[in-house]
Design a protein around this motif. Structure first.
Motif, short mmCIF file in Angstrom:
data_model
loop_
_atom_site.label_atom_id
_atom_site.label_comp_id
_atom_site.label_asym_id
_atom_site.label_seq_id
_atom_site.Cartn_x
_atom_site.Cartn_y
_atom_site.Cartn_z
N LEU A 115 -19.56 -15.85 -98.11
CA LEU A 115 -19.82 -15.36 -99.46
C LEU A 115 -18.94 -14.18 -99.84
CD1 LEU A 115 -23.72 -15.58 -99.39
CD2 LEU A 115 -22.10 -17.19 -100.43
N GLY A 116 -18.48 -13.43 -98.85
CA GLY A 116 -17.61 -12.31 -99.17
C GLY A 116 -17.32 -11.45 -97.96
N THR A 117 -16.30 -10.64 -98.09
CA THR A 117 -15.92 -9.69 -97.05
C THR A 117 -15.58 -8.36 -97.70
OG1 THR A 117 -13.55 -10.19 -97.11
CG2 THR A 117 -14.91 -11.53 -95.64
N ALA A 118 -15.67 -7.30 -96.91
CA ALA A 118 -15.28 -5.97 -97.38
C ALA A 118 -14.62 -5.25 -96.22
CB ALA A 118 -16.49 -5.20 -97.87
N ALA A 119 -13.42 -4.77 -96.41
CA ALA A 119 -12.70 -4.03 -95.37
C ALA A 119 -13.30 -2.62 -95.29
CB ALA A 119 -11.22 -3.97 -95.68
N ILE A 120 -14.19 -2.45 -94.34
CA ILE A 120 -14.87 -1.17 -94.14
C ILE A 120 -14.67 -0.78 -92.68
CG2 ILE A 120 -17.12 -0.01 -94.18
CD1 ILE A 120 -18.01 -2.06 -96.27
N PRO A 121 -14.28 0.47 -92.41
CA PRO A 121 -14.01 0.89 -91.03
C PRO A 121 -15.28 1.11 -90.21
CG PRO A 121 -13.72 2.74 -92.51
CD PRO A 121 -14.01 1.54 -93.38
N VAL A 122 -15.97 0.04 -89.91
CA VAL A 122 -17.21 0.10 -89.14
C VAL A 122 -16.86 0.31 -87.67
CG1 VAL A 122 -19.31 -1.15 -88.55
CG2 VAL A 122 -18.29 -1.44 -90.80
N VAL A 123 -17.65 1.11 -86.98
CA VAL A 123 -17.42 1.36 -85.56
C VAL A 123 -17.62 0.06 -84.79
CG1 VAL A 123 -18.25 2.62 -83.54
CG2 VAL A 123 -18.09 3.77 -85.74
N THR A 124 -16.72 -0.20 -83.84
CA THR A 124 -16.83 -1.37 -82.97
C THR A 124 -18.14 -1.31 -82.20
OG1 THR A 124 -14.44 -1.48 -82.75
CG2 THR A 124 -15.71 -2.57 -81.05
N ALA A 125 -18.75 -2.46 -81.97
CA ALA A 125 -19.97 -2.59 -81.17
C ALA A 125 -21.20 -1.99 -81.85
CB ALA A 125 -19.79 -2.01 -79.77
N THR A 126 -21.21 -1.99 -83.17
CA THR A 126 -22.41 -1.59 -83.90
C THR A 126 -22.81 -2.74 -84.82
OG1 THR A 126 -21.21 -0.60 -85.77
CG2 THR A 126 -21.71 0.84 -83.91
N SER A 127 -24.06 -2.76 -85.23
CA SER A 127 -24.57 -3.80 -86.11
C SER A 127 -25.07 -3.16 -87.40
CB SER A 127 -25.71 -4.56 -85.43
OG SER A 127 -25.23 -5.18 -84.25
N PRO A 128 -24.97 -3.89 -88.51
CA PRO A 128 -25.50 -3.34 -89.76
C PRO A 128 -27.02 -3.31 -89.74
CG PRO A 128 -24.69 -5.57 -90.08
CD PRO A 128 -24.37 -5.20 -88.68
N ALA A 129 -27.59 -2.53 -90.65
CA ALA A 129 -29.04 -2.50 -90.85
C ALA A 129 -29.28 -2.57 -92.35
CB ALA A 129 -29.63 -1.22 -90.28
N ILE A 130 -30.32 -3.31 -92.77
CA ILE A 130 -30.66 -3.42 -94.18
C ILE A 130 -32.10 -2.98 -94.37
CG2 ILE A 130 -31.00 -4.99 -96.13
CD1 ILE A 130 -28.66 -6.62 -95.15
N VAL A 131 -32.29 -2.07 -95.35
CA VAL A 131 -33.61 -1.57 -95.69
C VAL A 131 -33.69 -1.45 -97.20
CG1 VAL A 131 -35.25 0.34 -95.46
CG2 VAL A 131 -33.76 -0.26 -93.54
N ASP A 132 -34.72 -2.04 -97.80
CA ASP A 132 -34.97 -1.92 -99.25
C ASP A 132 -33.73 -2.23 -100.09
OD1 ASP A 132 -37.64 -1.23 -98.83
OD2 ASP A 132 -37.16 0.91 -98.68
N GLY A 133 -32.99 -3.27 -99.73
CA GLY A 133 -31.85 -3.69 -100.52
C GLY A 133 -30.59 -2.87 -100.33
N ARG A 134 -30.58 -2.02 -99.32
CA ARG A 134 -29.39 -1.22 -99.03
C ARG A 134 -28.92 -1.53 -97.62
NH1 ARG A 134 -32.82 2.11 -101.93
NH2 ARG A 134 -31.91 2.98 -103.80
N ILE A 135 -27.59 -1.61 -97.43
CA ILE A 135 -27.04 -1.86 -96.11
C ILE A 135 -26.46 -0.55 -95.57
CG2 ILE A 135 -24.75 -2.59 -96.93
CD1 ILE A 135 -24.90 -4.74 -94.62
N TYR A 136 -26.76 -0.28 -94.31
CA TYR A 136 -26.31 0.93 -93.64
C TYR A 136 -25.33 0.54 -92.54
CZ TYR A 136 -30.18 3.10 -96.07
OH TYR A 136 -31.02 3.55 -97.05
N LEU A 137 -24.19 1.23 -92.52
CA LEU A 137 -23.13 0.92 -91.57
C LEU A 137 -22.68 2.20 -90.88
CD1 LEU A 137 -21.06 -1.25 -94.04
CD2 LEU A 137 -22.55 -2.10 -92.22
N ARG A 138 -22.48 2.11 -89.57
CA ARG A 138 -21.99 3.27 -88.83
C ARG A 138 -20.47 3.26 -88.86
NH1 ARG A 138 -22.50 4.27 -82.49
NH2 ARG A 138 -21.32 6.19 -82.44
N LEU A 139 -19.91 4.33 -89.40
CA LEU A 139 -18.46 4.52 -89.45
C LEU A 139 -18.05 5.48 -88.34
CD1 LEU A 139 -18.06 4.93 -93.32
CD2 LEU A 139 -18.21 2.83 -91.97
#
Length: 132
Positions: A97-121
């Motif tokens: 459905l889509g991609t976004a080039a975001i500098p996420v730290v390797t070996a981490t997983s996203p988290a979603i709460v209340d319609g917001r996604i949290y990413l570790r940079l």
């Protein structure tokens, strides 16, 4: 595996491996995404072990997918070259459905709460509103 009083019974197995990403289960299907030498995404029937679809994907390191709102979210990439991917959680076909080039730290997983996604940079935590 199926757990029973006598122990665990293996129901099926597939010849895939990665360095530790966990699969996610949604509506009776297992979605596994990962691998470095032979990266792949696969959808498998939980009860049968029958592969619904399998596709080659970019190499990734130990990022487990999550499910929210009928979509699977996961990080792809190695080191500084990472992206957030979103695909439809359906066994019919792999639909990116889509991609976004975001500098996420390797070996981490996203988290979603209340319609917001949290990413570790590398030096911060990013939050994106997905409700729109």
């Amino acid at each position: 595996y199926r757990l029973a009083a006598g122990g665990a019974q293996q129901l099926w197995s597939l010849p895939y491996s990665d360095r530790g990403a966990s699969p996610v289960i949604h509506n009776g299907f297992v979605y596994a995404i990962g691998g470095w030498q032979k990266p792949h995404a696969v959808c498998v029937g939980l009860e049968t072990g029958k592969v619904a679809w399998e596709v080659k994907v970019p190499a990734t390191e130990i990022s487990s997918p999550i499910v929210a709102d009928g979509k699977i979210w996961y990080n792809f990439g190695m080191f500084e070259n990472t992206s957030l991917y979103c695909l439809r959680a359906t066994p019919e076909q792999y639909t990116l459905l889509g991609t976004a080039a975001i500098p996420v730290v390797t070996a981490t997983s996203p988290a979603i709460v209340d319609g917001r996604i949290y990413l570790r940079l590398v030096d911060a935590v990013a939050c994106y509103d997905l409700r729109r």
